[in-house]
Design a protein around this motif. Sequence first.
Motif, PDB file in Angstrom:
ATOM      1  N   VAL A 262       0.844  -1.206   0.000  1.00  0.00           N
ATOM      2  CA  VAL A 262       0.000   0.000   0.000  1.00  0.00           C
ATOM      3  C   VAL A 262       0.879   1.256   0.000  1.00  0.00           C
ATOM      4  CG1 VAL A 262      -1.769   1.305   1.262  1.00  0.00           C
ATOM      5  CG2 VAL A 262      -1.900  -1.187   1.161  1.00  0.00           C
ATOM      6  N   GLU A 263       1.948   1.205   0.790  1.00  0.00           N
ATOM      7  CA  GLU A 263       2.872   2.345   0.868  1.00  0.00           C
ATOM      8  C   GLU A 263       3.550   2.583  -0.478  1.00  0.00           C
ATOM      9  OE1 GLU A 263       6.851   3.439   3.366  1.00  0.00           O
ATOM     10  OE2 GLU A 263       5.318   2.305   4.451  1.00  0.00           O
ATOM     11  N   GLN A 264       3.959   1.498  -1.153  1.00  0.00           N
ATOM     12  CA  GLN A 264       4.578   1.639  -2.475  1.00  0.00           C
ATOM     13  C   GLN A 264       3.633   2.304  -3.471  1.00  0.00           C
ATOM     14  OE1 GLN A 264       6.552  -1.954  -4.057  1.00  0.00           O
ATOM     15  NE2 GLN A 264       6.631  -2.705  -1.954  1.00  0.00           N
ATOM     16  N   ALA A 265       2.332   1.997  -3.331  1.00  0.00           N
ATOM     17  CA  ALA A 265       1.327   2.582  -4.225  1.00  0.00           C
ATOM     18  C   ALA A 265       0.976   4.021  -3.828  1.00  0.00           C
ATOM     19  CB  ALA A 265       0.067   1.719  -4.218  1.00  0.00           C
ATOM     20  N   GLU A 266       1.509   4.474  -2.669  1.00  0.00           N
ATOM     21  CA  GLU A 266       1.203   5.790  -2.106  1.00  0.00           C
ATOM     22  C   GLU A 266      -0.290   5.937  -1.808  1.00  0.00           C
ATOM     23  OE1 GLU A 266       3.000   9.127  -4.169  1.00  0.00           O
ATOM     24  OE2 GLU A 266       4.641   7.849  -4.845  1.00  0.00           O
ATOM     25  N   ALA A 267      -0.944   4.801  -1.528  1.00  0.00           N
ATOM     26  CA  ALA A 267      -2.364   4.801  -1.166  1.00  0.00           C
ATOM     27  C   ALA A 267      -2.493   4.987   0.345  1.00  0.00           C
ATOM     28  CB  ALA A 267      -3.014   3.497  -1.615  1.00  0.00           C
ATOM     29  N   LYS A 268      -3.725   5.134   0.794  1.00  0.00           N
ATOM     30  CA  LYS A 268      -4.004   5.355   2.220  1.00  0.00           C
ATOM     31  C   LYS A 268      -4.506   4.048   2.836  1.00  0.00           C
ATOM     32  CE  LYS A 268      -7.212   8.027   5.062  1.00  0.00           C
ATOM     33  NZ  LYS A 268      -8.479   8.733   5.011  1.00  0.00           N
ATOM     34  N   VAL A 269      -4.103   3.787   4.084  1.00  0.00           N
ATOM     35  CA  VAL A 269      -4.581   2.596   4.797  1.00  0.00           C
ATOM     36  C   VAL A 269      -5.687   3.011   5.758  1.00  0.00           C
ATOM     37  CG1 VAL A 269      -3.983   0.740   6.415  1.00  0.00           C
ATOM     38  CG2 VAL A 269      -2.351   1.429   4.668  1.00  0.00           C
ATOM     39  N   SER A 270      -6.851   2.368   5.620  1.00  0.00           N
ATOM     40  CA  SER A 270      -7.959   2.635   6.544  1.00  0.00           C
ATOM     41  C   SER A 270      -7.766   1.850   7.837  1.00  0.00           C
ATOM     42  CB  SER A 270      -9.283   2.247   5.891  1.00  0.00           C
ATOM     43  OG  SER A 270     -10.331   2.410   6.793  1.00  0.00           O
ATOM     44  N   GLY A 271      -7.228   0.638   7.724  1.00  0.00           N
ATOM     45  CA  GLY A 271      -7.000  -0.199   8.893  1.00  0.00           C
ATOM     46  C   GLY A 271      -6.731  -1.630   8.484  1.00  0.00           C
ATOM     47  N   VAL A 272      -6.591  -2.475   9.502  1.00  0.00           N
ATOM     48  CA  VAL A 272      -6.313  -3.896   9.299  1.00  0.00           C
ATOM     49  C   VAL A 272      -7.374  -4.697  10.043  1.00  0.00           C
ATOM     50  CG1 VAL A 272      -4.636  -5.757   9.676  1.00  0.00           C
ATOM     51  CG2 VAL A 272      -3.822  -3.456   9.103  1.00  0.00           C
ATOM     52  N   GLY A 273      -8.065  -5.581   9.332  1.00  0.00           N
ATOM     53  CA  GLY A 273      -9.059  -6.468   9.930  1.00  0.00           C
ATOM     54  C   GLY A 273      -8.517  -7.885  10.003  1.00  0.00           C
ATOM     55  N   ILE A 274      -8.546  -8.468  11.185  1.00  0.00           N
ATOM     56  CA  ILE A 274      -7.967  -9.797  11.403  1.00  0.00           C
ATOM     57  C   ILE A 274      -9.025 -10.711  12.011  1.00  0.00           C
ATOM     58  CG2 ILE A 274      -6.235 -11.087  12.759  1.00  0.00           C
ATOM     59  CD1 ILE A 274      -4.952  -9.367  10.532  1.00  0.00           C
ATOM     60  N   VAL A 275      -9.123 -11.931  11.483  1.00  0.00           N
ATOM     61  CA  VAL A 275     -10.088 -12.881  12.045  1.00  0.00           C
ATOM     62  C   VAL A 275      -9.594 -13.379  13.403  1.00  0.00           C
ATOM     63  CG1 VAL A 275     -11.384 -15.031  11.689  1.00  0.00           C
ATOM     64  CG2 VAL A 275     -10.861 -13.557   9.724  1.00  0.00           C
ATOM     65  N   ILE A 276      -8.356 -13.878  13.460  1.00  0.00           N
ATOM     66  CA  ILE A 276      -7.794 -14.402  14.719  1.00  0.00           C
ATOM     67  C   ILE A 276      -6.415 -13.793  14.948  1.00  0.00           C
ATOM     68  CG2 ILE A 276      -7.052 -16.471  15.986  1.00  0.00           C
ATOM     69  CD1 ILE A 276      -8.915 -18.107  14.090  1.00  0.00           C
ATOM     70  N   GLU A 277      -6.263 -13.117  16.084  1.00  0.00           N
ATOM     71  CA  GLU A 277      -4.957 -12.561  16.456  1.00  0.00           C
ATOM     72  C   GLU A 277      -4.366 -13.387  17.589  1.00  0.00           C
ATOM     73  OE1 GLU A 277      -3.015  -8.566  18.537  1.00  0.00           O
ATOM     74  OE2 GLU A 277      -4.930  -8.371  17.479  1.00  0.00           O
ATOM     75  N   LYS A 278      -3.090 -13.733  17.450  1.00  0.00           N
ATOM     76  CA  LYS A 278      -2.379 -14.363  18.562  1.00  0.00           C
ATOM     77  C   LYS A 278      -1.780 -13.230  19.387  1.00  0.00           C
ATOM     78  CE  LYS A 278      -1.061 -18.481  15.920  1.00  0.00           C
ATOM     79  NZ  LYS A 278       0.102 -19.130  15.287  1.00  0.00           N
ATOM     80  N   GLY A 279      -2.503 -12.868  20.442  1.00  0.00           N
ATOM     81  CA  GLY A 279      -2.108 -11.726  21.256  1.00  0.00           C
ATOM     82  C   GLY A 279      -0.793 -11.902  21.989  1.00  0.00           C
ATOM     83  N   PHE A 280      -0.334 -13.158  22.106  1.00  0.00           N
ATOM     84  CA  PHE A 280       0.924 -13.428  22.808  1.00  0.00           C
ATOM     85  C   PHE A 280       2.129 -13.305  21.870  1.00  0.00           C
ATOM     86  CE2 PHE A 280      -0.983 -17.353  21.324  1.00  0.00           C
ATOM     87  CZ  PHE A 280       0.056 -17.993  20.659  1.00  0.00           C
ATOM     88  N   GLN A 281       1.885 -13.020  20.603  1.00  0.00           N
ATOM     89  CA  GLN A 281       2.978 -12.779  19.658  1.00  0.00           C
ATOM     90  C   GLN A 281       2.975 -11.291  19.287  1.00  0.00           C
ATOM     91  OE1 GLN A 281       1.981 -16.340  17.118  1.00  0.00           O
ATOM     92  NE2 GLN A 281       4.147 -16.788  17.357  1.00  0.00           N
ATOM     93  N   PRO A 282       4.097 -10.758  18.792  1.00  0.00           N
ATOM     94  CA  PRO A 282       4.277  -9.298  18.763  1.00  0.00           C
ATOM     95  C   PRO A 282       3.608  -8.529  17.624  1.00  0.00           C
ATOM     96  CG  PRO A 282       6.259 -10.383  17.978  1.00  0.00           C
ATOM     97  CD  PRO A 282       5.329 -11.476  18.422  1.00  0.00           C
ATOM     98  N   GLY A 283       3.022  -9.209  16.646  1.00  0.00           N
ATOM     99  CA  GLY A 283       2.527  -8.528  15.447  1.00  0.00           C
ATOM    100  C   GLY A 283       1.520  -7.426  15.703  1.00  0.00           C
ATOM    101  N   GLY A 284       0.502  -7.724  16.521  1.00  0.00           N
ATOM    102  CA  GLY A 284      -0.554  -6.749  16.779  1.00  0.00           C
ATOM    103  C   GLY A 284      -0.027  -5.468  17.399  1.00  0.00           C
ATOM    104  N   GLU A 285       0.797  -5.627  18.416  1.00  0.00           N
ATOM    105  CA  GLU A 285       1.356  -4.460  19.106  1.00  0.00           C
ATOM    106  C   GLU A 285       2.243  -3.646  18.169  1.00  0.00           C
ATOM    107  OE1 GLU A 285       3.987  -3.317  23.083  1.00  0.00           O
ATOM    108  OE2 GLU A 285       3.756  -5.428  22.516  1.00  0.00           O
ATOM    109  N   MET A 286       3.032  -4.352  17.353  1.00  0.00           N
ATOM    110  CA  MET A 286       3.957  -3.701  16.434  1.00  0.00           C
ATOM    111  C   MET A 286       3.200  -2.816  15.424  1.00  0.00           C
ATOM    112  SD  MET A 286       6.943  -5.704  14.329  1.00  0.00           S
ATOM    113  CE  MET A 286       5.803  -6.880  13.633  1.00  0.00           C
TER     114      MET A 286
END
Length: 202
Positions: free
Chosen positions: A147-171
């Motif tokens: 999305v950044e390469q396209a210079e487009a705008k990000v509205s957000g990220v929708g996730i079905v299942i997040e593993k809260g004990f791993q760092p992706g969400g916080e990052m």
Amino acid sequence: MGREKELVELLKSKIVQDGKVLSDQVLKVDTFLNHQIDPPLMQAIGEEFAMRFKEGGITKILTLESSGIAPSMMAGLVLGVPVVFARKRKSLTLVDHLYTASVHSFTKGETNEVSVSKDFLKKEDTVLIIDDFLANGQAALGLLDLVEQAEAKVSGVGIVIEKGFQPGGEMIRKQGIRVESLAIIASLENGEVKFVEEAITE
């Protein structure tokens, strides 16, 4: 709010009943999400993402083949916008005029180069990213990179299942990006799925 709670509870019960905990890091949900697909559940998930992001001015949904396609399609249907999926495999018809990013899968132990045609992501687009899992965040970061390469705008990220004990969400949240996860897992220890709310209330 009642409808949202109902879906979240339905999703959690599917995870507990049909999911298989393979280790304290890996959850298998191929009976309803990423191999065999439960269409009514996907429809409800798509409607939920559409409701949560309906004020975002979304013009495109971006996902990754193949597990993100089903929930993305349902959300796209409700929002009335096209769904673009980043391809992992090389194609004879998709060889140039591409945005590309590297995505490492910890579950599969491999790195893929993912690609989207420049015809399908434009500077004027507002993009909602949807995926099945958020763990270490590599897939989401790869999609954000496109999305950044396209210079487009990000509205957000929708996730079905997040593993809260791993760092992706916080990052990703630390980058100021809105992340909406339908079910957040706190732990997979001892073969048992525990969700974030349960871990907090204990």
